[in-house]
Design a protein around this motif. Structure first.
Motif, short mmCIF file in Angstrom:
data_model
loop_
_atom_site.label_atom_id
_atom_site.label_comp_id
_atom_site.label_asym_id
_atom_site.label_seq_id
_atom_site.Cartn_x
_atom_site.Cartn_y
_atom_site.Cartn_z
N MET A 188 0.87 -1.17 0.00
CA MET A 188 0.00 0.00 0.00
C MET A 188 0.91 1.23 0.00
SD MET A 188 -2.77 -1.56 -0.21
CE MET A 188 -3.91 -0.19 -0.20
N GLU A 189 0.93 1.92 -1.13
CA GLU A 189 1.86 3.03 -1.32
C GLU A 189 1.48 4.25 -0.47
OE1 GLU A 189 4.53 2.75 -2.93
OE2 GLU A 189 4.31 1.40 -4.64
N CYS A 190 2.43 5.16 -0.36
CA CYS A 190 2.28 6.38 0.43
C CYS A 190 0.99 7.12 0.06
CB CYS A 190 3.49 7.27 0.18
SG CYS A 190 3.52 8.79 1.12
N LYS A 191 0.25 7.54 1.08
CA LYS A 191 -1.07 8.11 0.85
C LYS A 191 -1.44 9.02 2.02
CE LYS A 191 -5.71 6.29 -0.33
NZ LYS A 191 -6.46 5.01 -0.57
N SER A 192 -2.34 9.95 1.78
CA SER A 192 -2.84 10.82 2.84
C SER A 192 -4.23 11.29 2.48
CB SER A 192 -1.91 12.02 3.05
OG SER A 192 -1.98 12.91 1.93
N VAL A 193 -4.93 11.80 3.48
CA VAL A 193 -6.25 12.39 3.22
C VAL A 193 -6.58 13.36 4.35
CG1 VAL A 193 -7.60 10.61 4.44
CG2 VAL A 193 -8.66 11.90 2.58
N PHE A 207 -6.24 13.51 -2.92
CA PHE A 207 -7.70 13.57 -2.88
C PHE A 207 -8.16 14.96 -2.43
CE2 PHE A 207 -12.01 12.79 -1.66
CZ PHE A 207 -12.43 11.74 -2.48
N PRO A 208 -8.92 15.69 -3.27
CA PRO A 208 -9.34 17.05 -2.93
C PRO A 208 -10.76 17.13 -2.36
CG PRO A 208 -9.69 16.67 -5.27
CD PRO A 208 -9.18 15.37 -4.69
N TRP A 209 -10.96 18.12 -1.49
CA TRP A 209 -12.30 18.49 -1.01
C TRP A 209 -12.54 19.95 -1.41
CZ3 TRP A 209 -14.76 14.37 0.74
CH2 TRP A 209 -14.07 13.37 1.42
N SER A 210 -13.75 20.28 -1.84
CA SER A 210 -14.10 21.66 -2.15
C SER A 210 -14.83 22.27 -0.96
CB SER A 210 -14.99 21.73 -3.39
OG SER A 210 -16.25 21.13 -3.14
N VAL A 211 -14.57 23.55 -0.73
CA VAL A 211 -15.27 24.31 0.30
C VAL A 211 -15.99 25.46 -0.41
CG1 VAL A 211 -15.06 25.63 2.44
CG2 VAL A 211 -13.45 23.75 1.96
#
Length: 437
Positions: free
Chosen positions: A310-315, A422-426
């Protein structure tokens, strides 16, 4: 990668962001937030009492005793946290009830350890209830001395405890190219972290004695699906654990009680639950779970087999999908980063859709193949924004974007191993939504 992003050393980061809990930085952050909203609406800080305010009211809980403890019970969360629950996918329709999964509410997780009752789970033929006194583990194949163990036998060995994340290879698979899931629980909730207790698999293999030519190990579960995976012997001898404890208690049935394999940093399905058999061979077995399932499509119609890591990831988990910011002002962006190849060394956060990146604070402890928590102080001015995070691990690997991944892999159908940014919109109104386009 955006040209404006570059790796900075810790010594070049701003002092108030570099030093965890630095008082001057925190005060400046809150003071700036108050200035932004002009005192009319303060978010992220306590509102001042107006003039000669009435004394603080004495609550009812100050005026009568609370409930006594029971003579014996299992502690439960507050009734006011009743909505913090595991939930299954809101995108994929399950047509085979006995093969199912439920997801961790990452938006509510406060540290790197996931409570056992919220730890994500995946099973292929229901969850068995196994009597530990009747359970047996055998080791055979290319060994000099086949062995059989009871649970009492295994628990007589000196134990080790290690913190590691566990992630299903299908985590985030519904959101490769378009927004499908609404919350971070639904996009990334096949991820959890725990302290695992057991014994190194290498100890038992050493006791059995490996024969010449031993290169692969079979792990088989005692569930109705007989879930089985082939694992290279080098990995097994390196850091694989035979686990019976999780977060200070015995495994729960859905986590493999009374015994499971735990393979740090690799896709979750190889950490076979309800472990009953270990067989040593000179080659992999090519089970259905290694051919028809858990493989990755590649360019030219080929498929990648044994893509374990499982490669490097963030959220970002706060703010994340389904939340609403009450108004402009100071916020702390929070999230998790992890890597199956080692330790997280840095996380950067963007609030403008990836045009510019700033270094976040990593909260200790930052451990090998474990969740790492990051924080970034953000004064939101009320304009629409797109927030995202990107992690770097101890090998120097930088979390890619989905277009980066597409250069090497085919993204079509039931595709796993999604570790893209992974993006979130505000919105101007503060609504936070999945921003995958």
């Amino acid at each position: 990668m955006p040209s404006t992003w570059r790796r900075r050393s810790a010594s070049s980061a701003r002092k108030d962001d570099r030093l965890d809990g630095a008082t001057s930085g925190r005060r400046r952050f809150l003071r700036d937030g108050v200035a932004i909203v002009g005192g009319a609406l303060i978010t992220g800080a306590a509102a001042p009492l107006a003039g000669q305010a009435a004394p603080l009211a004495i609550p009812e809980t100050n005026q009568k005793p609370g409930r006594p403890i029971a003579p014996a019970d299992y502690g439960q969360p507050s009734k006011f946290e009743a909505t913090v629950l595991r939930r299954r996918s809101d995108v994929l329709v399950n047509r085979q009830n006995l093969s199912d999964w439920s997801m961790t509410p990452l938006q509510s997780q406060l540290g790197i350890v996931t409570p056992n009752g919220l730890f994500f789970e995946r099973h292929h033929a229901g969850v068995p209830d196994i009597d530990p006194t009747a359970h047996r583990l055998v080791i055979h194949g290319l060994v000099k001395q086949p062995l059989m163990f009871t649970m009492d036998d295994l628990m007589r060995y000196p134990s080790v405890s290690r913190f590691h994340f566990l992630e299903c290879s299908g985590n985030t698979l519904t959101d490769w190219l378009k927004a499908a899931s609404t919350t971070v629980q639904q996009t990334h909730g096949l991820l959890s972290g725990a302290q695992w207790t057991g014994i190194p698999a290498a100890w038992l293999l050493d006791e059995a004695g490996l024969q010449a030519g031993a290169k692969w190990v079979l792990f088989e579960g005692a569930d109705a699906s007989g879930h089985t995976r082939s694992i290279p012997i080098d990995k097994v001898l390196d850091d694989v654990l035979l686990v019976y404890g999780q977060n200070g208690e015995m495994l729960r049935p859905e986590q493999g009680y009374p015994l499971r394999a735990f393979i740090p940093g690799w896709e979750g399905n190889v950490s076979v639950k309800w472990l009953r058999r270990i067989k040593v061979s000179d080659q992999p077995w090519h089970f259905r779970s290694e051919t028809a399932r858990y493989t990755d499509p590649m360019p030219g119609g080929k498929w990648r087999q044994f893509s374990f890591v499982m490669e490097c990831k963030s959220v970002i988990t706060r703010p994340s999908g389904g939340m609403k910011l009450p108004g402009p002002g100071p916020y702390e962006i929070q999230g998790f980063a992890w890597s199956g190849r080692g330790r997280i060394t840095a996380v950067d956060v963007s609030v403008d859709g990836g045009k510019n990146w700033q270094e976040a604070v990593l909260e200790g402890p930052v451990l090998d193949k474990s969740l790492a928590r990051f924080r970034y102080r953000w004064n939101w001015n009320g304009a629409p924004a797109t927030i995202a995070s990107r992690a770097v691990d101890s090998t120097g690997y930088i979390q890619p974007t989905v277009p980066d991944i597409q250069k090497a892999r085919a993204i079509s159908g039931f595709v796993q191993h999604h570790n893209g940014v992974f993006p979130w919109s505000v919105s101007a109104g503060g609504e936070v939504k999945n921003a995958i386009a």
